[in-house]
Design a protein around this motif. Sequence first.
Motif, PDB file in Angstrom:
ATOM      1  N   LEU A  32       0.829  -1.210   0.000  1.00 30.04           N
ATOM      2  CA  LEU A  32       0.000   0.000   0.000  1.00 30.04           C
ATOM      3  C   LEU A  32       0.865   1.263   0.000  1.00 30.04           C
ATOM      4  O   LEU A  32       0.570   2.237  -0.691  1.00 30.04           O
ATOM      5  CB  LEU A  32      -0.939   0.004   1.206  1.00 30.04           C
ATOM      6  N   TYR A  37      -0.386   5.085  -0.773  1.00 32.71           N
ATOM      7  CA  TYR A  37      -1.347   5.273   0.316  1.00 32.71           C
ATOM      8  C   TYR A  37      -0.646   5.664   1.611  1.00 32.71           C
ATOM      9  O   TYR A  37       0.496   5.264   1.857  1.00 32.71           O
ATOM     10  CB  TYR A  37      -2.138   3.985   0.560  1.00 32.71           C
ATOM     11  N   TYR A  52      -6.156   7.071   0.754  1.00 35.48           N
ATOM     12  CA  TYR A  52      -5.791   8.015  -0.299  1.00 35.48           C
ATOM     13  C   TYR A  52      -6.800   9.148  -0.280  1.00 35.48           C
ATOM     14  O   TYR A  52      -7.999   8.927  -0.460  1.00 35.48           O
ATOM     15  CB  TYR A  52      -5.777   7.358  -1.673  1.00 35.48           C
ATOM     16  N   VAL A  93      -8.669  -6.788  -3.645  1.00 35.57           N
ATOM     17  CA  VAL A  93      -8.743  -5.435  -3.081  1.00 35.57           C
ATOM     18  C   VAL A  93      -7.411  -4.715  -3.252  1.00 35.57           C
ATOM     19  O   VAL A  93      -7.371  -3.529  -3.623  1.00 35.57           O
ATOM     20  CB  VAL A  93      -9.170  -5.485  -1.603  1.00 35.57           C
ATOM     21  N   LEU A  94      -6.299  -5.402  -3.013  1.00 33.77           N
ATOM     22  CA  LEU A  94      -4.990  -4.768  -3.154  1.00 33.77           C
ATOM     23  C   LEU A  94      -4.710  -4.390  -4.602  1.00 33.77           C
ATOM     24  O   LEU A  94      -4.229  -3.281  -4.882  1.00 33.77           O
ATOM     25  CB  LEU A  94      -3.890  -5.686  -2.629  1.00 33.77           C
ATOM     26  N   ALA A  97      -6.754  -1.451  -5.452  1.00 34.48           N
ATOM     27  CA  ALA A  97      -6.195  -0.264  -4.803  1.00 34.48           C
ATOM     28  C   ALA A  97      -5.014   0.283  -5.589  1.00 34.48           C
ATOM     29  O   ALA A  97      -4.876   1.510  -5.762  1.00 34.48           O
ATOM     30  CB  ALA A  97      -5.766  -0.620  -3.384  1.00 34.48           C
ATOM     31  N   GLU A  98      -4.163  -0.602  -6.071  1.00 33.09           N
ATOM     32  CA  GLU A  98      -2.994  -0.169  -6.841  1.00 33.09           C
ATOM     33  C   GLU A  98      -3.411   0.482  -8.160  1.00 33.09           C
ATOM     34  O   GLU A  98      -2.902   1.549  -8.533  1.00 33.09           O
ATOM     35  CB  GLU A  98      -2.089  -1.371  -7.106  1.00 33.09           C
ATOM     36  N   LEU A 111     -10.444   7.314  -0.399  1.00 33.18           N
ATOM     37  CA  LEU A 111     -10.533   5.865  -0.530  1.00 33.18           C
ATOM     38  C   LEU A 111      -9.764   5.236   0.618  1.00 33.18           C
ATOM     39  O   LEU A 111      -8.588   5.543   0.836  1.00 33.18           O
ATOM     40  CB  LEU A 111      -9.950   5.391  -1.864  1.00 33.18           C
ATOM     41  N   LYS A 112     -10.435   4.375   1.343  1.00 36.73           N
ATOM     42  CA  LYS A 112      -9.808   3.692   2.479  1.00 36.73           C
ATOM     43  C   LYS A 112      -9.758   2.205   2.164  1.00 36.73           C
ATOM     44  O   LYS A 112     -10.789   1.582   1.874  1.00 36.73           O
ATOM     45  CB  LYS A 112     -10.611   3.949   3.763  1.00 36.73           C
ATOM     46  N   ILE A 113      -8.577   1.629   2.206  1.00 37.89           N
ATOM     47  CA  ILE A 113      -8.387   0.198   1.993  1.00 37.89           C
ATOM     48  C   ILE A 113      -8.250  -0.453   3.359  1.00 37.89           C
ATOM     49  O   ILE A 113      -7.320  -0.154   4.105  1.00 37.89           O
ATOM     50  CB  ILE A 113      -7.140  -0.084   1.129  1.00 37.89           C
ATOM     51  N   THR A 361     -15.734   1.824  -7.219  1.00 35.08           N
ATOM     52  CA  THR A 361     -15.015   2.966  -6.665  1.00 35.08           C
ATOM     53  C   THR A 361     -15.192   4.195  -7.560  1.00 35.08           C
ATOM     54  O   THR A 361     -15.426   5.317  -7.082  1.00 35.08           O
ATOM     55  CB  THR A 361     -13.529   2.633  -6.510  1.00 35.08           C
TER      56      THR A 361
END
Length: 366
Positions: A32, A37, A52, A93-94, A97-98, A111-113, A361
Amino acid sequence: MSRVIELYDTLHAMPELGFEEVKTAEFLANALKKAGYSVTTGVGGTGVIGVYDSGVAGPTLALRADIDALGHFIDGKLCALHTCGHDAHTSMVLTAAEEIIAQKLISKGKLKILFQPAEEPGTGALAVINAGGIDDVDMILGLHLRPLSEVPMGKSTPALYHGASNRLKAIFRGVAAHGARPHLGVNAIDAAVAAITAVNAIHLNPSDSYSIKATKMIADAGVTNAIPDEATVIWDVRSELNDTMDLLLERAKSAISAGAATVGATAEISTYSYIPAAHYSKEAIEVLSKAIVDVYGEEGLAPEIKTVGGEDFHYYIKERPSIKAGYFGLGCDLTPGLHNPSMKFNKNAMEQGKEVLICATKRVLN
């Protein structure tokens, strides 16, 4: 090899039990940070949160994945194995996120992971909540692989409804006596049987889905010619709705106490392993439905599903009712079933799951 499958293979090879996900958490935190992030570790024990901030006013969206593995006894030894798909959820999810940051897909809000520990024991979500991990969240989305019997490859359901589950425990206390003089004692076994019969006589609205059944009973005076003064019974309790669970537990506790009293015994009653039922917002379901259509087309939108399984994701809604929550089920030809040491699925489905997360998202933060 695609990024999501590469991540899956890495995480699958480092299974760790709930609140022991040290290597997993370190790996995720580093990934992350590298993606851009702001990262907080040790959330609720071993949880990891990446944030983010677009710098523009807007909602805070959380994408949640569970990171723990299951415990299996193999050859008499407790082993951690990923047999519930948590490694797949985390990989999707990862990767999402990337890609979201790399492609600059966020134009407002945050955005919260959220990589949550200890889903399997049902305590990880509460730990994250108590640590303040979702205090600023407006919408939270999650996902889970689904067995082939529910959803096939090439489809996903926008709403996977888990039921509420609980364990009800009663310790019955009587009076010990010699088997030849039963009139001098109070048999705890009689109390337990009376309580089981009383619980079996509970009838709620038949249109509500629920069940309660005794699944464990222990009573032993140490010898067979003595009356035991203690017995323990455990009931497995399930319902489709949280309100039904509350009513069922209330009735069961009264029945257990009354049943014990019929033979002159008492009952010490407690509950544990509670998992609430799913409750989603229409807005979150709509976001996921449109995201699924974006990825699969209309033919890939499967009907909403109700399952007898449990999921501690639903604590987020129960403890923070203002949050809009959604949870989709990913078709991946999974067989023979979740929690099975032989569980397998089509890894290519993770590409589709990742894309659903990205599309969802964009619909919330772009």
